[in-house]
Design a protein around this motif. Structure first.
Motif, PDB file in Angstrom:
ATOM      1  N   UNK A 142      22.014 -19.865  38.487  1.00  9.31           N
ATOM      2  CA  UNK A 142      21.474 -20.984  37.940  1.00  9.31           C
ATOM      3  C   UNK A 142      20.077 -20.308  37.178  1.00  9.31           C
ATOM      4  N   UNK A 143      19.568 -21.388  36.239  1.00 10.50           N
ATOM      5  CA  UNK A 143      18.458 -20.977  35.658  1.00 10.50           C
ATOM      6  C   UNK A 143      17.121 -21.299  36.594  1.00 10.50           C
ATOM      7  N   UNK A 144      16.437 -20.240  36.916  1.00  2.00           N
ATOM      8  CA  UNK A 144      15.280 -20.200  37.545  1.00  2.00           C
ATOM      9  C   UNK A 144      14.359 -21.373  37.132  1.00  2.00           C
ATOM     10  N   UNK A 145      13.940 -22.068  38.179  1.00  2.00           N
ATOM     11  CA  UNK A 145      12.961 -23.329  38.013  1.00  2.00           C
ATOM     12  C   UNK A 145      13.790 -24.672  37.498  1.00  2.00           C
ATOM     13  N   UNK A 146      14.981 -24.512  37.096  1.00  2.76           N
ATOM     14  CA  UNK A 146      15.814 -25.720  36.661  1.00  2.76           C
ATOM     15  C   UNK A 146      16.437 -26.523  37.850  1.00  2.76           C
ATOM     16  N   UNK A 147      16.968 -27.634  37.629  1.00  2.00           N
ATOM     17  CA  UNK A 147      17.209 -28.343  38.602  1.00  2.00           C
ATOM     18  C   UNK A 147      18.519 -27.937  39.185  1.00  2.00           C
ATOM     19  N   UNK A 148      19.238 -26.974  38.606  1.00  2.00           N
ATOM     20  CA  UNK A 148      20.438 -26.333  39.280  1.00  2.00           C
ATOM     21  C   UNK A 148      20.220 -25.574  40.419  1.00  2.00           C
ATOM     22  N   UNK A 149      19.054 -24.896  40.351  1.00  2.00           N
ATOM     23  CA  UNK A 149      18.351 -24.282  41.565  1.00  2.00           C
ATOM     24  C   UNK A 149      18.178 -25.254  42.886  1.00  2.00           C
ATOM     25  N   UNK A 150      17.620 -26.269  42.233  1.00  2.00           N
ATOM     26  CA  UNK A 150      17.299 -27.475  43.451  1.00  2.00           C
ATOM     27  C   UNK A 150      18.779 -27.774  44.231  1.00  2.00           C
ATOM     28  N   UNK A 151      19.798 -28.072  43.131  1.00  2.00           N
ATOM     29  CA  UNK A 151      21.004 -28.550  43.684  1.00  2.00           C
ATOM     30  C   UNK A 151      21.745 -27.436  44.625  1.00  2.00           C
ATOM     31  N   UNK A 152      21.515 -26.302  44.244  1.00  2.00           N
ATOM     32  CA  UNK A 152      22.281 -25.309  44.959  1.00  2.00           C
ATOM     33  C   UNK A 152      21.582 -25.000  46.633  1.00  2.00           C
ATOM     34  N   UNK A 153      20.364 -25.245  46.429  1.00  3.15           N
ATOM     35  CA  UNK A 153      19.505 -24.953  47.609  1.00  3.15           C
ATOM     36  C   UNK A 153      19.910 -25.960  48.540  1.00  3.15           C
ATOM     37  N   UNK A 154      19.937 -27.102  48.029  1.00  5.37           N
ATOM     38  CA  UNK A 154      20.363 -28.351  48.801  1.00  5.37           C
ATOM     39  C   UNK A 154      21.881 -28.240  49.197  1.00  5.37           C
TER      40      UNK A 154
END
Length: 284
Positions: A142-154
């Protein structure tokens, strides 16, 4: 006024602004905006090494309506909001997803509706089709700090709750690094936007789309929290850009599908502008 999307000189200033520019600017005569130029087709480096793409051309046009020169400041994505807060830039325009956690820090003027995509090596060797089930025990870039990181954490929280192994999240500086991680075998998949995935697939025959999710998310231009004057200037310039047809022409130029057009989306008219004092609610 003819905009950059129709071939005008992007740095040209008019004798009289069609839209009142923000009162306070980082640099007189310029609209300085933060961008992470590694996310095609929105922003990426052209053959000359300079930022180009949908967002870059759009900003040339919007600044032109204010008789300003658009000046991009290319920094890593996770540094964009700090740069805005520190007044290094006037605004952010970098395909930034409108999400509640960001709305706590900045206000947005929305301009597009997109979804999220998981891309994998050609042939999909790990058989990824369902999100998040098939991401279990995989490495996802994922791109660090981008929304993809948030999605994957969820998604990892969902996997853990279901008793399944979590994925390994490989957070990298930019979208290009995430793509390269998949191509080099460091990652099994990477996360990007639906338009970004379509563009990547058209340019790179070594990767393909495995799954799409959260279609309907808005992206927007970010201004400092409570800065309704700058938001109003951006919104008025954007209205002119849409009304004269250059927004639609730019969508076509970058092969973006009609459904990403925020201004024809069913929810567009129901969204309250930050210029009116309220940030738009996030989708997804």
């Amino acid at each position: 006024m003819t905009t950059a999307a129709c071939g005008a000189d992007p740095g040209a200033q008019t004798a009289e602004a069609a839209v009142k520019p923000p009162a306070e600017l980082v640099t007189d005569g310029a609209l300085t905006y933060g961008v992470a130029a590694s996310f095609p087709p929105f922003e990426f480096k052209g053959p000359d090494g300079e930022p180009t793409g949908f967002d870059i051309e759009m900003m040339d046009a919007l600044a032109g309506y204010m008789a300003l020169k658009a000046t991009p400041l290319d920094i890593d994505f996770d540094g964009l909001i700090p740069a805005l807060g520190g007044k290094r830039v006037d605004i952010i325009n970098s395909a930034m997803y409108i999400k509640p956690e960001r709305e706590q820090k900045v206000d947005f003027v929305p301009y597009m509706v997109i979804g999220e995509t998981i891309m994998v090596p050609k042939g999909n060797p790990k058989g990824i089709a369902r999100v998040p089930e098939d991401l279990s025990a995989k490495t996802v870039a994922v791109t660090r700090g981008a929304i993809g990181e948030t999605y994957m954490t969820g998604f990892n929280k969902q996997l853990k709750a279901a008793g399944k192994p979590e994925m390994k999240i490989l957070a990298l500086p930019n979208n290009q690094d995430a793509l390269l991680a998949v191509q080099s075998g460091r990652a099994d998949a990477f996360d990007t936007s639906t338009p970004g995935a379509a563009y990547t697939a058209s340019q790179n025959d070594k990767v393909e789309v495995a799954a799409t999710f959260d279609v309907g998310t808005k992206i927007g231009i970010a201004v400092r929290k409570g800065d309704t004057a700058t938001a109003a200037s951006i919104e008025q310039a954007l209205d002119k850009f849409v009304a004269n047809g250059d927004y639609a022409k730019l969508l076509a130029k970058y092969h973006l599908p009609p459904e990403v057009n925020y201004f024809t989306a069913p929810s567009a008219s129901a969204t309250t502008s930050p210029a009116a004092g309220t940030s738009p609610s996030a989708a997804g």
